[in-house]
Design a protein around this motif. Structure first.
Motif, PDB file in Angstrom:
ATOM      1  N   LEU A  91       0.716  -1.053  -0.065  1.00  0.00           N
ATOM      2  CA  LEU A  91       0.098   0.060   0.162  1.00  0.00           C
ATOM      3  C   LEU A  91       0.865   1.343  -0.117  1.00  0.00           C
ATOM      4  O   LEU A  91       0.089   2.276   0.346  1.00  0.00           O
ATOM      5  CB  LEU A  91      -0.822  -0.090   1.338  1.00  0.00           C
ATOM      6  N   GLU A  92       1.950   1.206  -0.353  1.00  0.00           N
ATOM      7  CA  GLU A  92       2.904   2.254  -0.240  1.00  0.00           C
ATOM      8  C   GLU A  92       2.492   3.580  -1.057  1.00  0.00           C
ATOM      9  O   GLU A  92       2.573   4.580  -0.415  1.00  0.00           O
ATOM     10  CB  GLU A  92       4.300   1.856  -0.821  1.00  0.00           C
ATOM     11  N   PRO A  93       1.895   3.412  -2.261  1.00  0.00           N
ATOM     12  CA  PRO A  93       1.623   4.507  -3.085  1.00  0.00           C
ATOM     13  C   PRO A  93       0.790   5.565  -2.331  1.00  0.00           C
ATOM     14  O   PRO A  93       1.114   6.634  -2.488  1.00  0.00           O
ATOM     15  CB  PRO A  93       1.011   3.989  -4.348  1.00  0.00           C
ATOM     16  N   SER A  94      -0.220   5.096  -1.664  1.00  0.00           N
ATOM     17  CA  SER A  94      -1.199   5.994  -1.234  1.00  0.00           C
ATOM     18  C   SER A  94      -0.532   6.805  -0.132  1.00  0.00           C
ATOM     19  O   SER A  94      -0.882   8.133   0.164  1.00  0.00           O
ATOM     20  CB  SER A  94      -2.347   5.435  -0.802  1.00  0.00           C
ATOM     21  N   LYS A  95       0.364   6.060   0.837  1.00  0.00           N
ATOM     22  CA  LYS A  95       0.960   6.758   1.795  1.00  0.00           C
ATOM     23  C   LYS A  95       1.793   7.450   1.376  1.00  0.00           C
ATOM     24  O   LYS A  95       1.762   8.806   1.780  1.00  0.00           O
ATOM     25  CB  LYS A  95       1.747   5.597   2.499  1.00  0.00           C
ATOM     26  N   MET A  96       2.587   7.291   0.369  1.00  0.00           N
ATOM     27  CA  MET A  96       3.595   8.087  -0.487  1.00  0.00           C
ATOM     28  C   MET A  96       2.897   9.442  -0.847  1.00  0.00           C
ATOM     29  O   MET A  96       3.333  10.519  -0.516  1.00  0.00           O
ATOM     30  CB  MET A  96       4.150   7.510  -1.620  1.00  0.00           C
ATOM     31  N   ARG A  97       1.878   9.291  -1.428  1.00  0.00           N
ATOM     32  CA  ARG A  97       1.107  10.449  -1.975  1.00  0.00           C
ATOM     33  C   ARG A  97       0.732  11.427  -0.775  1.00  0.00           C
ATOM     34  O   ARG A  97       0.561  12.432  -0.895  1.00  0.00           O
ATOM     35  CB  ARG A  97      -0.258  10.135  -2.819  1.00  0.00           C
ATOM     36  N   SER A  98       0.275  10.723   0.237  1.00  0.00           N
ATOM     37  CA  SER A  98      -0.346  11.621   1.398  1.00  0.00           C
ATOM     38  C   SER A  98       1.026  12.424   2.004  1.00  0.00           C
ATOM     39  O   SER A  98       0.697  13.686   2.391  1.00  0.00           O
ATOM     40  CB  SER A  98      -0.868  10.838   2.424  1.00  0.00           C
ATOM     41  N   LEU A  99       2.028  11.715   1.952  1.00  0.00           N
ATOM     42  CA  LEU A  99       3.262  12.381   2.539  1.00  0.00           C
ATOM     43  C   LEU A  99       3.665  13.625   1.539  1.00  0.00           C
ATOM     44  O   LEU A  99       3.922  14.601   1.852  1.00  0.00           O
ATOM     45  CB  LEU A  99       4.545  11.460   2.326  1.00  0.00           C
ATOM     46  N   CYS A 100       3.254  13.336   0.293  1.00  0.00           N
ATOM     47  CA  CYS A 100       3.823  14.409  -0.748  1.00  0.00           C
ATOM     48  C   CYS A 100       2.906  15.672  -0.501  1.00  0.00           C
ATOM     49  O   CYS A 100       3.132  16.729  -0.547  1.00  0.00           O
ATOM     50  CB  CYS A 100       3.693  13.823  -2.245  1.00  0.00           C
ATOM     51  N   SER A 101       1.659  15.063  -0.324  1.00  0.00           N
ATOM     52  CA  SER A 101       0.661  16.446  -0.449  1.00  0.00           C
ATOM     53  C   SER A 101       0.943  17.139   1.039  1.00  0.00           C
ATOM     54  O   SER A 101       0.732  18.327   1.114  1.00  0.00           O
ATOM     55  CB  SER A 101      -0.763  15.833  -0.369  1.00  0.00           C
ATOM     56  N   LEU A 102       1.538  16.330   1.890  1.00  0.00           N
ATOM     57  CA  LEU A 102       1.759  17.020   3.339  1.00  0.00           C
ATOM     58  C   LEU A 102       2.910  17.982   3.003  1.00  0.00           C
ATOM     59  O   LEU A 102       2.986  19.106   3.594  1.00  0.00           O
ATOM     60  CB  LEU A 102       2.102  15.960   4.165  1.00  0.00           C
ATOM     61  N   VAL A 103       3.878  17.496   2.083  1.00  0.00           N
ATOM     62  CA  VAL A 103       5.050  18.468   1.710  1.00  0.00           C
ATOM     63  C   VAL A 103       4.600  19.832   1.395  1.00  0.00           C
ATOM     64  O   VAL A 103       4.759  20.859   1.725  1.00  0.00           O
ATOM     65  CB  VAL A 103       5.946  17.507   0.796  1.00  0.00           C
TER      66      VAL A 103
END
Lengths: 388, 604
Positions: B327-339
């Motif tokens: 499930l990494e991609p979604s997590k990654m996406r949320s991190l990116c949006s956090l950035v």
């Protein structure tokens, strides 16, 4: 002339103790002792000794001021590690003073001619190293200021107030090595705390120097000597604080400890690679893997190892610094010191000692050192103490 | 003996009150350890079968001063036991002490120091007898008797002393080690508690929008009080606070409905969030609230988020071998949006004047809002080096950052970067060990472009602030002679507490990573000797030559491309035309720089 100088009416900025009245009045026996010293036909070597808080430093200052007009320069050998006259705590130093001391009650900071970092506030940990530093300083003085008949300087030696036991033994060694021409002994009313009368450091039959006995300066109503009670720990902290204030140009105001603490935290420090300095601890054994951890946020002596000089010489110190940070990844040490950069370039030895960094400098709001911890358990609580 | 005692300075032990457990105490005390983690490491070591490392650490503490008596005495007991054949069951070494007399001396001295260390100060203060005081403190009676016997009468028997040493050891564990363990503040628990309080207030505020003013005032007061406390926590345990904030931020990512991957890192916060659940929007509100008072907090959080992405990337790179892509991609996406969100907020703060980018923080500027430009520049660099650079959010964030660092111009440059193509997701991560050879060229190109961009940007900045470079250090550096200087003034310094070093990427402070280096030595030793016996490695540690460590450090600073890169912006002011090579500022010509650029391969 001695009398004129010796009665200043200036109020010291910080009275060192409530026992000291605002102005220093030089008592009669002190004045005559001073004039005896300053009327010596040859440049004298004066050693001042006596128990703690009896006024040795104050007397030395008076003598220094009295000798200055005639000689222009006076050498001063500072041997009191805990309360040095011109240097930061933990240092033994030789000074050549060409300016009268205005404040007779408080020490002032001056640049040393030669300095060794002993790294503790008392000589008790290592009497041998202490005497060794002292003898080197004296040799330096003799080599520089006693060779030429025409340019001989007078010398004042101020001694620590530790006059019993091992302290007495060290004082004897000191006296035997230096061979002063005048020894001034300050005596207090409590006889058991005084040094022995007479030339106690010489064997019977040897001829000694001129001995002058004077009494401690302050007396109470029944004429018993009143010792200047000093908060020596607080004085040392203030001394270090004064010393560190020199890191900043005088146009920056760092009058309070808080301002200084913040200024020290934000001052871009000097950096030096690990590989360019040797670290020694003067009083402990530090395991090799722990050196940087041991060094972080401590006070060090910045010394020059004396490869170029005579073999038996010891590393001299150019000043003290705070290791304000260590970066093991980059291999860099960050150091704050008032020593100017061009003098630092010769520093290749960091001497770690047991001089504690004033805690006031480690905690300022928003900039608290990790070594100032909250929730520290004390070994004993008042509650325990008075229970039962 | 007697005169020595007269002169002996008191141990630097303050005799203040004992602080209660729970929460941060207001009083502070100088300690030789830099964190409670270090203290725990020593505690665990002392009570384990292999205390060598803990004893070495205590030796370092001793050399710093301010060592609490219980720590000192516990270490002494451990050390004596190591030499007593009675406790050494099984070990035979040459450091065992066979002489009963000597052992008895050691034990009685340690016991004497224990008793005196605990009661001497109060003895002087209160004038009560030693045994009375010892009883009040709870020191076992046998220890007090041994102190008396061994100082005034015969040396007690070794049998008795061993027994007493066990008692003393247990007593120390109970009175000091256990009690101190209990009163260490848990920043994470504290923080989530406070955060929940704030959320509660905020929610209350929102619902009471129409209610009377006095109530709202009250809760606003409470919020500011709690915020103040959180700020104290932030100063005291910076890393933990950012860690908790990060966890809470991630917890409720909008996409989390599909991700069951919450279990790993988030157990901590869910544990404590008993009643109120903090939503992501609440969290954002709280962070904004905090950053009003502490604007630089945003930088720290941003840095942590970027680092988290880096770590995840590295993990993914490794995981690819196992061909399982969870499930990494979604997590990654949320991190990116956090950035992106964080950068936007930083920008907003800048616009509203809370953050004022400066070139170099002045010695006495107590301006909390000043953020040196090089911090932003370094964050930008870190961002650009993410292999995720293709991600839309990241690009936007980078654009915003660039705008802040140096208002425009570079923006154009960045647009031209080939980096922005979407297929770059498989690009190399920044860590040298995880690089792959296939896309090396691509990354070299990328890095070269970045370098070009920075050079351009620097030139411009250099011209702009020519007047400012006439600072004391700047003028000195230009007059510096060509010969090798071991000492220099540190560049790009940001204020940080004594005992810490500035973080290169944000304006917070970090504790020196002593352990990282220690670990490096340890690993290399283990590899060298091919052993992993615990006893052995603790012994080997002792004999580690110092040079080895220094060597590995130098290697890091020489090889790591991060250093070369991140130091380039510093060239802007006084060290123009110099490059940090192996810790030394070497003079480099333009051609050499170009050469380096073209040979970027070497560095990567």
């Amino acid at each position: 002339m001695a009398g004129a100088r010796a009665t200043p009416t200036r109020t010291p900025p910080r009275p060192s103790s409530p026992a000291v009245s605002a102005e220093a009045v030089v008592p009669q026996d002190w004045a005559s002792a001073v004039s005896l010293v300053s009327s010596d036909p040859n440049p004298p070597a004066v050693l001042v000794c006596g128990p703690k808080n009896s006024g040795k430093s104050t007397f030395s200052r008076v003598v220094l001021n009295a000798l200055l007009p005639r000689y222009g320069k006076v050498a001063y050998l500072d041997t009191d590690l805990g309360q040095p006259e011109f240097g930061p705590p933990g240092c033994l130093s030789l000074h050549v003073v060409d300016e009268a001391i205005e404040d007779l009650l408080n020490p002032t900071l001056r640049e040393a001619e030669r300095c060794y970092f002993f790294g503790d506030i008392s000589s008790k940990r290592d009497p041998e190293a202490y005497l060794n530093c002292l003898f080197h300083l004296y040799d330096h003085f003799v080599g520089k200021y006693r060779r030429n008949e025409n340019e001989m300087l007078p010398l004042i030696v101020n001694t620590p107030g530790w006059v019993k036991g091992a302290g007495f033994d060290m004082l004897v060694e000191m006296l035997r090595y230096i061979c002063p021409t005048i020894v001034v002994q300050i005596r207090i009313t409590v006889q058991s705390k005084n040094l022995p009368d007479g030339v106690f450091w010489l064997d019977a039959g040897q001829t000694g120097p001129k001995m002058i006995n004077i009494n401690a300066a302050f007396h109470d109503a029944s004429n018993r000597s009143l010792l200047i009670q000093k908060d020596s720990c607080g004085m040392r902290e203030r001394r270090l604080v004064e010393y560190l204030k020199q890191c900043f140009p005088s146009n920056i105001s760092v009058s309070t400890n808080k301002e200084l603490a913040y200024a020290l935290a934000s001052l871009p420090p000097y950096q030096v690679p690990f590989s360019d300095v040797t670290v020694v601890h003067l009083h402990c054994e530090v395991p090799t893997g722990e050196i940087w951890r041991s060094l972080n946020a401590t006070i060090v002596g910045l010394a020059v190892s004396s490869a170029s000089e005579a073999d038996r010489s010891i590393p001299y110190c150019v000043g003290l610094g705070i290791v304000r940070g260590v970066d093991p990844q980059k291999g860099l040490l960050y150091i704050i010191t008032p020593v100017p950069l061009h003098r630092l370039q010769s520093v290749d030895l960091l001497q770690q000692g047991l001089i504690e960094i004033p805690t006031a400098l480690l905690q300022v709001r928003g900039c608290v050192s990790p070594y100032m911890s909250t929730n520290v358990l004390h070994k004993i609580s008042e509650r325990d103490l008075y229970a039962g | 003996m007697a005169p020595m005692a007269v002169e002996a300075a008191e141990a630097p032990e303050a005799s203040g009150l004992c602080e209660g457990a729970g929460g941060l105490s207001t009083g502070r005390k100088l300690v030789p350890w830099s964190s409670w983690a270090e203290w725990r490491f020593v505690r665990d070591g002392l009570f384990s079968r292999f205390p060598a490392a803990a004893l070495r650490r205590i030796a370092a503490w001793r050399s710093r001063g301010a060592l609490p008596i219980p720590v000192d005495v516990t270490a002494t007991f451990v050390e004596i036991r190591l030499r007593d054949p009675f406790f050494r069951s099984g070990f035979t070494g040459d450091d065992a002490l066979e002489s009963e007399e000597m052992l008895a001396m050691l034990y009685s001295m340690a016991i004497m120091r224990l008793v005196n260390g605990f009661v001497e100060n109060p003895y002087k203060k209160t004038g009560r007898s030693i045994s009375e005081l010892a009883e009040a403190v709870g020191i076992p009676r046998v220890l007090v008797d041994i102190r008396h016997e061994s100082s005034h009468r015969n040396l007690p028997s070794l049998r008795l002393l061993r027994l007493a040493s066990i008692k003393a050891f247990d007593w120390l564990k109970c009175i000091y080690w256990d009690r101190q363990t209990n009163s260490i503040p848990d920043a994470e628990v504290e923080l989530s508690l406070r955060l929940h309080e704030i959320t509660h207030f905020l929610k209350g505020n929102a619902s009471k929008e129409t209610k009377s003013g006095s109530k709202r005032k009250r809760s606003e007061k409470l919020i500011s009080k709690t915020t103040k406390y959180i700020r104290r926590l932030y100063y005291a345990c910076h890393d933990e606070v950012v860690f908790v904030l990060m966890n809470l931020m991630q917890l409720d990512a909008p996409e989390s409905s599909e991700s069951s991957g919450m279990q790993e890192a988030d157990c901590l916060t869910t544990n404590h969030s008993s009643d109120v659940k903090i939503s992501k929007s609440d969290m954002k509100a709280i962070i904004m609230k905090l950053s009003e008072k502490e604007p630089r907090l945003l930088l720290s959080v941003l840095k942590s988020v970027i680092e988290m992405i880096e770590a995840k990337e590295e993990l993914t790179n490794k995981d690819e071998l196992y061909a399982c892509l969870p499930l990494e991609p979604s997590k990654m996406r949320s991190l990116c949006s956090l950035v992106l969100w964080l950068v936007t907020k930083i920008k907003e703060l800048k616009v509203s004047g809370y953050i004022g980018p400066v070139h170099e923080i002045g010695v006495l500027s107590s301006d909390k809002n000043a953020v040196p430009r090089f911090c932003l520049a370094k964050l930008l660099l870190k961002l650009l080096n993410l292999s995720l650079i293709g991600e839309k959010c990241i690009i936007d964030a980078a654009h915003l950052l660039i705008e802040m660092v140096n208002d425009n111009n570079v923006k154009e440059k960045l647009r031209k970067l080939p980096v922005l193509s979407p297929e770059s997701s498989s690009k190399v991560s920044f860590h040298p060990e995880s690089r792959t050879t296939c896309n090396e060229d691509e990354s070299v190109e990328k890095t070269a472009e970045t370098l070009e961009m920075f050079k351009l940007h620097l030139k411009k900045r250099n011209n702009a602030c020519l007047a400012e470079t006439v600072t004391a250090e700047g003028s000195f550096d230009t007059t510096m002679p060509e010969k090798y200087n071991r000492w220099s003034v540190a560049k790009s310094w940001t204020p940080c507490p004594i005992g810490t070093i500035p973080c290169s990427f944000s304006s917070c402070a970090v504790l020196p990573a002593f352990d990282a280096v220690d670990l490096g030595v340890e690993v290399s030793t283990l590899e060298q000797h091919g052993k992993c016996d615990e006893v052995d490695h603790s012994e080997m540690f002792d004999s580690q030559p110092k040079e080895m460590k220094v060597e590995s450090i130098l290697e890091i600073s020489r090889v790591s491309p991060e250093h070369e890169m991140s130091d380039i912006p510093d060239l802007a002011f006084p060290l123009k035309g110099r490059l940090l090579v192996g810790g030394v500022w070497e003079k480099v010509t333009e051609e050499e720089l170009l050469l380096i650029k073209s040979k970027m391969k070497i560095l990567l």
